[in-house]
Scaffold this motif. Structure first.
Motif, PDB file in Angstrom:
ATOM      1  N   VAL A  65       0.838  -1.192   0.000  1.00  0.00           N
ATOM      2  CA  VAL A  65       0.000   0.000   0.000  1.00  0.00           C
ATOM      3  C   VAL A  65       0.880   1.250   0.000  1.00  0.00           C
ATOM      4  N   PHE A  66       1.848   1.252   0.915  1.00  0.00           N
ATOM      5  CA  PHE A  66       2.753   2.401   1.005  1.00  0.00           C
ATOM      6  C   PHE A  66       3.444   2.644  -0.332  1.00  0.00           C
ATOM      7  N   GLU A  67       3.973   1.554  -0.920  1.00  0.00           N
ATOM      8  CA  GLU A  67       4.726   1.687  -2.178  1.00  0.00           C
ATOM      9  C   GLU A  67       3.835   2.142  -3.326  1.00  0.00           C
ATOM     10  N   ASN A  68       2.576   1.668  -3.318  1.00  0.00           N
ATOM     11  CA  ASN A  68       1.657   2.089  -4.373  1.00  0.00           C
ATOM     12  C   ASN A  68       1.444   3.591  -4.347  1.00  0.00           C
ATOM     13  N   VAL A  69       1.314   4.143  -3.150  1.00  0.00           N
ATOM     14  CA  VAL A  69       1.096   5.582  -3.036  1.00  0.00           C
ATOM     15  C   VAL A  69       2.410   6.327  -3.301  1.00  0.00           C
ATOM     16  N   ALA A  70       3.507   5.781  -2.753  1.00  0.00           N
ATOM     17  CA  ALA A  70       4.816   6.415  -2.952  1.00  0.00           C
ATOM     18  C   ALA A  70       5.173   6.447  -4.442  1.00  0.00           C
ATOM     19  N   PHE A  71       4.724   5.426  -5.155  1.00  0.00           N
ATOM     20  CA  PHE A  71       4.981   5.317  -6.597  1.00  0.00           C
ATOM     21  C   PHE A  71       4.573   6.593  -7.338  1.00  0.00           C
ATOM     22  N   GLN A  98       4.757  12.500   3.450  1.00  0.00           N
ATOM     23  CA  GLN A  98       3.400  12.681   2.930  1.00  0.00           C
ATOM     24  C   GLN A  98       2.576  11.408   2.810  1.00  0.00           C
ATOM     25  N   VAL A  99       3.234  10.292   2.509  1.00  0.00           N
ATOM     26  CA  VAL A  99       2.454   9.071   2.309  1.00  0.00           C
ATOM     27  C   VAL A  99       1.672   8.691   3.573  1.00  0.00           C
ATOM     28  N   PRO A 100       2.315   8.665   4.752  1.00  0.00           N
ATOM     29  CA  PRO A 100       1.536   8.331   5.954  1.00  0.00           C
ATOM     30  C   PRO A 100       0.385   9.313   6.198  1.00  0.00           C
ATOM     31  N   GLN A 101       0.633  10.593   5.883  1.00  0.00           N
ATOM     32  CA  GLN A 101      -0.433  11.581   6.070  1.00  0.00           C
ATOM     33  C   GLN A 101      -1.643  11.246   5.222  1.00  0.00           C
ATOM     34  N   VAL A 102      -1.385  10.952   3.956  1.00  0.00           N
ATOM     35  CA  VAL A 102      -2.507  10.727   3.048  1.00  0.00           C
ATOM     36  C   VAL A 102      -3.173   9.374   3.351  1.00  0.00           C
TER      37      VAL A 102
END
Lengths: 297, 249
Positions: free
Chosen positions: B99-105, B120-124
Motif C-alpha cells: 500500500v505504502f509503495e503504491n502511493v509512494a509510486f 506525505q504518504v503516511p499523512q494521506v
C-alpha cells in the motif's frame, strides 16, 4: 535529474532480473551477432593489412641484374633510371643483402634457408614510383640495358587486388549493417515483452504524470546493459578464439606465405570500442523502438 | 476549473463516424462536486479521456485550471496529469507493491524526494483511513480498502481535480457510502471532483450537481436527482433495480 538516473538504473536491474530468461535470450542473440560481426571484422582487418603489405611489395619495380653485370654498368643503369622524373626512390640490393632480409623475415624458420646450395637470388635495383601508372615508363627504360636479366612488376596484380578488396569490403559492410538491424529487432522484441508485461504499470505512470523519458529510462538502461554485457562476452570470446587460431595455425606459416596476421592486442583494443558502441546503440535503439507504441499519448 | 466550449469528438469505425461528444459546452468551477451520469456509450468516458488528454478533441476548446489543453504539446501532458488525479472502478493498484509503495509510486513518478515521500504518504494514508494497512499488499485488502489506496494515490500529489470513474462500481452498498464520504471530505478540502456513476441512490442522496449525457450531448445539468423522469423508457428500465440491481443483472 540525478534521482531519475539512479531510479532508472535501479529499476533496470529489477526488471532485467524479473525477466531473466528474456534478458539472457537477448544477450545470447546479440552476442551471436557480434561474434559473426567480429569474424567479418577480423577477416577485413587482416585482408587490409595483407593488401597493404602486398601493395608495398608490389608497388616497387625490381630490376634483376645478370650476375655478369659489372659494377660500372650497374651504376650507369641506376643513374639513368634515378634521373627519370617518375622515380621516387631507387636503391641497389645485393644478392647477399636480399638473402639476409629473407632470413630475417622468416625468423625462427630461417634455418630452412641454410640448406640452399647457393644463393639463388639475383642482384637487383629496387625502384619506387609515385604512381603505379608511371611504372610502365620505367620498365621501358630499363629494358634497354643488356645487363638487365628480368624486370618484376605487378601493376595489374595490384590493381586487381585493390578492386577485389574494395568489393569485399562493401560486401562485409552490407552484411554488418544487416546484422546490426537484425540485432536491433531482436532486442526491441525482447524489451517489448517486458514492456507489455508492465503495460498496466506504465498506464498508471502516465496517469500520475510521469514524463515519457522517465517511463522510458529503466527500459533504456536495461537495453544498454544487455548491449554492454553482450559486448563484453563477444570481445572476450573473439579475442580468445582468434588467439587460438593464431596459436594453432601458427604465425610462421602466415609469414612464410607472406601474409602478416594482425596481433591479438590490436584486435582487442579495436573490438572493445566497436562492440561497446554497437552494443549500447543496439540496446538503446531496441528499447526506444519497443516503447514507441506505448508512449503515444 | 474545467471548461468545455463546443467540444466535439467523433470516433472512426467501420460504420462511419460514431459520436463521442457532440458540441458540448460545460463549466465546472473549482471546488465543485459533479456527478456525470448517463447510459453506457453516452460519452462519459470520452469526457474524461479528453480532460486527461488521452484523446484529442475534433473541435472546440477545453480548459483545465485555466490552461488550454486542446493544442497542448506532448511535453506538457505530464504537467496536466499531475494537476488531475484519477480513480477507476477496478482500482488499478500495482499488485507487487505494498500500500505504502503504491502511493509512494505516484510521488516517485513526479521526482519527489525520499523525505517528502516518507512524510506525505503516511499523512494521506491516514486521511483515507488505512494507516494500519500500509505494509499490506493489495490482494490482502478488501475492495473498499483497495479503493482507498487508489484514492490516496490519486490525491497524494495534491491535484486540483479528482476524476472518479465509477469508483463505487465494484463495491457493496455500505462500502460505496464510505468511499462517497471520503470523496466528500476531499471535496471539502477544495479539490474539484468529477464522478462518473450509474449509482442512482448515491446521486440522489448526495444532492450534488448532476450532468447527464446522452448520445454525446449534455441533456441535463442541475442540482439534484439522478433522473428527472425525462429519460427514455429503455433507460428507465435499466435503472429500475437501482444501481446494485443493475450490476446484479
Amino acid at each position: 535529474m540525478l534521482n531519475s538516473i539512479i531510479y532508472s538504473i535501479k529499476q533496470a536491474f529489477i526488471q532485467g532480473g524479473r525477466n531473466r530468461a528474456m534478458s539472457l535470450a537477448s544477450i545470447f542473440s546479440i552476442t551471436a551477432m557480434l561474434l559473426i560481426l567480429s569474424v567479418f571484422f577480423i577477416l577485413m582487418v587482416n585482408m587490409n593489412v595483407a593488401v597493404e603489405s602486398a601493395k608495398q611489395d608490389y608497388e616497387t619495380i625490381q630490376i634483376y641484374l645478370l650476375d655478369e653485370t659489372t659494377q660500372e654498368e650497374t651504376e650507369k643503369i641506376l643513374d639513368a633510371i634515378a634521373a627519370m622524373p617518375e622515380v621516387d626512390d631507387i636503391y641497389y640490393l645485393s644478392k647477399d643483402d636480399a638473402l639476409a632480409q629473407w632470413k630475417a623475415d622468416w625468423g625462427d624458420s630461417a634455418y630452412l634457408l641454410d640448406s640452399l646450395p647457393a644463393n639463388p637470388l639475383p642482384n637487383a635495383l629496387v625502384v619506387s614510383v609515385g604512381e603505379l601508372a608511371d611504372a610502365d615508363a620505367v620498365v621501358e627504360q630499363a629494358q634497354q640495358y643488356s645487363g638487365v636479366e628480368d624486370i618484376m612488376y605487378y601493376r595489374e596484380t595490384v590493381e586487381k587486388l585493390v578492386k577485389v578488396t574494395n568489393s569485399l569490403q562493401i560486401a562485409a559492410i552490407v552484411i554488418m549493417v544487416f546484422l546490426v538491424v537484425v540485432s536491433i529487432v531482436v532486442v526491441s522484441n525482447t524489451i517489448k515483452l517486458t514492456v507489455m508485461a508492465r503495460s498496466h504499470e506504465i498506464s498508471i505512470m502516465k496517469y500520475v504524470g510521469a514524463t515519457n523519458w522517465f517511463i522510458r529510462g529503466p527500459f533504456l538502461v536495461e537495453g544498454i546493459i544487455i548491449g554492454l554485457i553482450s559486448a563484453a562476452i563477444s570481445v572476450v570470446l573473439s579475442a580468445f578464439i582468434y588467439s587460438r587460431v593464431i596459436a594453432v595455425v601458427g604465425q610462421d606459416i602466415f609469414l612464410m606465405m607472406g601474409i602478416p596476421m594482425v596481433p591479438v592486442s590490436f584486435l582487442v583494443f579495436n573490438l572493445v570500442f566497436i562492440f561497446v558502441a554497437l552494443g549500447v546503440s543496439i540496446g538503446a535503439c531496441g528499447s526506444i523502438i519497443s516503447m514507441r507504441r506505448f508512449l503515444d499519448t | 476549473m474545467i471548461e468545455f466550449k463546443n467540444v466535439t469528438k467523433r470516433y472512426r469505425s467501420s460504420k462511419g463516424l460514431n459520436v463521442g461528444l457532440e458540441d458540448v459546452s460545460i463549466k465546472i468551477n473549482k471546488g465543485d462536486f459533479v456527478f456525470l451520469v448517463g447510459p453506457s456509450g453516452a460519452g462519459k468516458s470520452t469526457f474524461i479521456k479528453l480532460i486527461m488528454k488521452e484523446i484529442e478533441a475534433d473541435s472546440g476548446s477545453i480548459k483545465v485550471n485555466g490552461m488550454e489543453i486542446t493544442n497542448l504539446s506532448n511535453r506538457l501532458i505530464p504537467k496536466l496529469r499531475r494537476s488531475t488525479g484519477i480513480v477507476f472502478q477496478d482500482f488499478r493498484l500495482l499488485p507487487k507493491k505494498t500500500v505504502f509503495e503504491n502511493v509512494a509510486f505516484a510521488m516517485e513518478m513526479v521526482h519527489m524526494s525520499r523525505r517528502a515521500i516518507r512524510r506525505q504518504v503516511p499523512q494521506v494514508l491516514s486521511l483515507v483511513g488505512i494507516s494500519d494497512k500500509a505494509h499490506k499488499y493489495p490482494d490482502e485488502l478488501s475492495g473498499g480498502e483497495q479503493q482507498r489506496v487508489a484514492i490516496a494515490r490519486a490525491i497524494v500529489n495534491s491535484p486540483t481535480v479528482l476524476i472518479a470513474d465509477e469508483p463505487t462500481g465494484n463495491l457493496d452498498q455500505e462500502t460505496a457510502w464510505e468511499i462517497m464520504r471520503l470523496l466528500e471530505q476531499i471535496n471539502l478540502r477544495g479539490t474539484t471532483i468529477v464522478m462518473v456513476t450509474h449509482a442512482h441512490d448515491i446521486v440522489d442522496k448526495m444532492g450534488k450537481r448532476v450532468v447527464a449525457i446522452d448520445k454525446g450531448r449534455v441533456v441535463r445539468d442541475d442540482v439534484g436527482m439522478y433522473s428527472d423522469g425525462s429519460e427514455t423508457p429503455e433507460h428507465q428500465g435499466m435503472y429500475q433495480g437501482g444501481v446494485f440491481g443493475y450490476y446484479a443483472k
